[in-house]
Scaffold this motif. Structure first.
Motif, PDB file in Angstrom:
ATOM      1  N   LYS A   1     -19.287  10.249 -10.281  1.00  8.08           N
ATOM      2  CA  LYS A   1     -18.293  11.299 -10.021  1.00  8.08           C
ATOM      3  C   LYS A   1     -18.247  11.630  -8.531  1.00  8.08           C
ATOM      4  N   VAL A   2     -19.398  11.626  -7.865  1.00 10.20           N
ATOM      5  CA  VAL A   2     -19.437  11.874  -6.423  1.00 10.20           C
ATOM      6  C   VAL A   2     -18.696  10.757  -5.683  1.00 10.20           C
TER       7      VAL A   2
ATOM      8  N   PHE B   1     -20.727  10.097 -18.266  1.00 11.29           N
ATOM      9  CA  PHE B   1     -20.658  11.144 -17.257  1.00 11.29           C
ATOM     10  C   PHE B   1     -21.913  11.030 -16.406  1.00 11.29           C
TER      11      PHE B   1
ATOM     12  N   TYR C   1     -29.048  12.901 -10.969  1.00 13.86           N
ATOM     13  CA  TYR C   1     -27.886  12.383 -10.240  1.00 13.86           C
ATOM     14  C   TYR C   1     -27.384  11.071 -10.834  1.00 13.86           C
TER      15      TYR C   1
ATOM     16  N   VAL D   1     -23.291  11.699 -12.597  1.00 14.11           N
ATOM     17  CA  VAL D   1     -22.965  12.496 -11.421  1.00 14.11           C
ATOM     18  C   VAL D   1     -22.711  11.603 -10.205  1.00 14.11           C
ATOM     19  N   SER D   2     -23.558  10.595  -9.994  1.00 14.46           N
ATOM     20  CA  SER D   2     -23.382   9.737  -8.819  1.00 14.46           C
ATOM     21  C   SER D   2     -22.024   9.048  -8.823  1.00 14.46           C
TER      22      SER D   2
ATOM     23  N   TRP E   1     -25.002  11.679 -18.648  1.00 10.81           N
ATOM     24  CA  TRP E   1     -25.108  12.896 -19.426  1.00 10.81           C
ATOM     25  C   TRP E   1     -24.305  12.822 -20.719  1.00 10.81           C
TER      26      TRP E   1
END
Length: 189
Positions: free
Chosen positions: A137-138, A132, A12, A134-135, A16
């Motif tokens: 993007k969330v 990139f 998360y 994820v956290s 990436w």
């Protein structure tokens, strides 16, 4: 279950799109950081030999063969717990670096294979890519949801309540799924 929650948390919050060079530099920095716990372990062991004080309880599980430290225990029988504490800290630090190394090397090589298959070799793993994570993007998506006209009827206090409930849920879920406690197992010679 703690391995699963740690893995999800790492995925998360992991970048990436980080370059291969940045990941390898981070890995080298983590390996160099082992000098601190190594120094602590040696320092605690030497101090325990000299002073004979008992340290605090262990920080992680650890299997110890008594024969390997029998001489130290004969010199000072109270040293056992101090050694467990010191060796546990060192073992945990080494374990974290090894896990990071395995993850980074696996990810870099898997990404290279995927880049070849998807014809992305010129961009994937190279410097200059946008992160990139994820956290992030969330959080960006959550901000867009809050600004959407469809949710005009939800006021700021209600959004705060929803955010608090969600973060508390995932924090508590992670705590409940994580293994708690420390044990040590002494193996007779």
């Amino acid at each position: 279950m703690s391995k699963l929650t740690q893995g999800v948390s790492q995925a998360y919050n992991f970048d990436w799109a980080a370059s291969d060079k940045k990941m390898m530099d981070d890995l080298k920095q983590a390996a160099n950081a082992l000098y601190v716990p190594l120094g602590e372990t040696v320092g605690k062991s030497l101090a325990a030999l000299v002073v004979g004080k008992v340290g605090s309880t262990a920080a992680t599980s650890l299997r110890i063969r008594e024969g390997a430290i029998a001489a130290m225990c004969m010199i000072n029988p109270t040293i056992k717990e101090t050694l467990v504490d010191a060796l546990s800290s060192l073992r945990y630090a080494v374990q974290e670096v090894v896990k990071k190394a395995l993850f980074v090397m696996t990810y870099i090589n898997a990404r290279k294979v995927a880049a070849r298959l998807l014809d992305k070799e010129d961009t994937w793993g190279k410097e200059g890519q946008s992160p990139f994570i994820v956290s992030e993007k969330v959080e960006e998506t959550w901000a867009k949801v809050k600004e959407d006209e469809y949710f005009d009827w939800v006021n700021e206090q209600q959004w705060e309540g929803i955010e608090t409930m969600t973060s508390t849920f995932f924090e508590t879920l992670g705590d409940l799924l994580s293994e708690q406690g420390t044990y040590e197992e002494w193996i007779p010679v």
